[in-house]
Design a protein around this motif. Structure first.
Motif, PDB file in Angstrom:
ATOM      1  N   SER A   1       5.324   6.805   2.753  1.00 59.55           N
ATOM      2  CA  SER A   1       3.896   6.783   2.796  1.00 59.55           C
ATOM      3  C   SER A   1       3.367   6.705   4.364  1.00 59.55           C
ATOM      4  N   VAL A   2       4.188   6.008   5.102  1.00 63.32           N
ATOM      5  CA  VAL A   2       3.787   5.829   6.712  1.00 63.32           C
ATOM      6  C   VAL A   2       3.232   7.057   7.189  1.00 63.32           C
TER       7      VAL A   2
ATOM      8  N   GLY B   1      -2.271   3.605  -3.929  1.00 65.34           N
ATOM      9  CA  GLY B   1      -2.151   2.676  -5.016  1.00 65.34           C
ATOM     10  C   GLY B   1      -1.762   1.388  -3.969  1.00 65.34           C
ATOM     11  N   MET B   2      -2.073   0.367  -4.782  1.00 65.98           N
ATOM     12  CA  MET B   2      -1.642  -0.980  -4.351  1.00 65.98           C
ATOM     13  C   MET B   2      -1.070  -1.949  -5.418  1.00 65.98           C
TER      14      MET B   2
ATOM     15  N   VAL C   1       0.925  -1.175   0.046  1.00 69.52           N
ATOM     16  CA  VAL C   1       0.071  -0.085   0.110  1.00 69.52           C
ATOM     17  C   VAL C   1       0.869   1.087   0.161  1.00 69.52           C
ATOM     18  N   PHE C   2       0.610   2.204  -0.811  1.00 73.01           N
ATOM     19  CA  PHE C   2       1.524   3.453  -1.210  1.00 73.01           C
ATOM     20  C   PHE C   2       0.829   4.562  -1.503  1.00 73.01           C
ATOM     21  N   VAL C   3       1.422   5.673  -1.189  1.00 73.45           N
ATOM     22  CA  VAL C   3       0.734   7.010  -1.721  1.00 73.45           C
ATOM     23  C   VAL C   3       1.785   7.711  -2.584  1.00 73.45           C
TER      24      VAL C   3
ATOM     25  N   SER D   1      -8.490   9.530  -4.140  1.00 72.89           N
ATOM     26  CA  SER D   1      -7.288  10.864  -3.951  1.00 72.89           C
ATOM     27  C   SER D   1      -7.878  11.506  -2.612  1.00 72.89           C
ATOM     28  N   PHE D   2      -6.722  12.002  -2.199  1.00 76.98           N
ATOM     29  CA  PHE D   2      -7.070  12.761  -0.825  1.00 76.98           C
ATOM     30  C   PHE D   2      -6.022  13.867  -0.689  1.00 76.98           C
ATOM     31  N   GLN D   3      -6.570  14.845   0.290  1.00 81.99           N
ATOM     32  CA  GLN D   3      -5.637  15.618   0.949  1.00 81.99           C
ATOM     33  C   GLN D   3      -5.393  15.678   2.253  1.00 81.99           C
ATOM     34  N   THR D   4      -4.261  16.164   2.856  1.00 89.74           N
ATOM     35  CA  THR D   4      -4.027  16.151   4.254  1.00 89.74           C
ATOM     36  C   THR D   4      -3.973  17.487   4.736  1.00 89.74           C
TER      37      THR D   4
END
Length: 142
Positions: A92-93, A64-65, A51-53, A128-131
């Motif tokens: 990605s953590v 992504g996976m 699992v990654f960003v 898709s996202f924002q932080t």
């Protein structure tokens, strides 16, 4: 690690080192069963779910996976429900720590879904996202 078709990685070299940040990712039983089935059907019964960003997508970042046969030296490997292993790369953590991976199957959509407490907004596409500095709001429990 090759992420063909998933956009540019967040960073190829870290801007700074995060000494002891540990990924905490939960995998629901439904997602674990689907992951085990998927890994076996693709010929990787002992494989892992990566699992990654990456940067991109409608909201700034996207999930992504991929199937991983081994972990890189700076990856974190999380043993989830039923022995499924989830691999998360160091970059990605901070983006997905505390997230829950589920598998949804309904009339409109089938697939893995990530519920991320660090996401303050996301696109309708669901990947898709924002932080923000303060983090997001965890998914309500039913």
């Amino acid at each position: 690690m090759s992420l063909a078709g998933m956009g540019a990685p967040i960073s190829s070299t870290p801007a700074f080192t995060i000494p002891s940040l540990i990924a905490s990712v939960t995998v629901t039983e439904r997602a674990a069963v689907k992951a085990q089935s998927l890994l076996a059907s693709k010929g990787h019964p002992d494989g892992m779910l990566r699992v990654f960003v990456v940067g991109g997508g409608c909201s700034g970042y996207q999930y992504g996976m991929a199937i991983a046969t081994e972990a890189d030296a700076d990856d974190q490997v999380i043993e989830a429900t039923g022995g499924v292993k989830v691999v998360v790369d160091r970059d990605s953590v901070p983006m997905i720590s505390g997230a829950e991976i589920d598998y949804v199957e309904d009339l409109m959509k089938s697939g893995f879904t990530i519920y991320n407490p660090n996401a303050t907004s996301s696109c309708a596409c669901g990947s898709s996202f924002q932080t923000a500095g303060g983090g997001g709001t965890p998914r309500p429990r039913n």
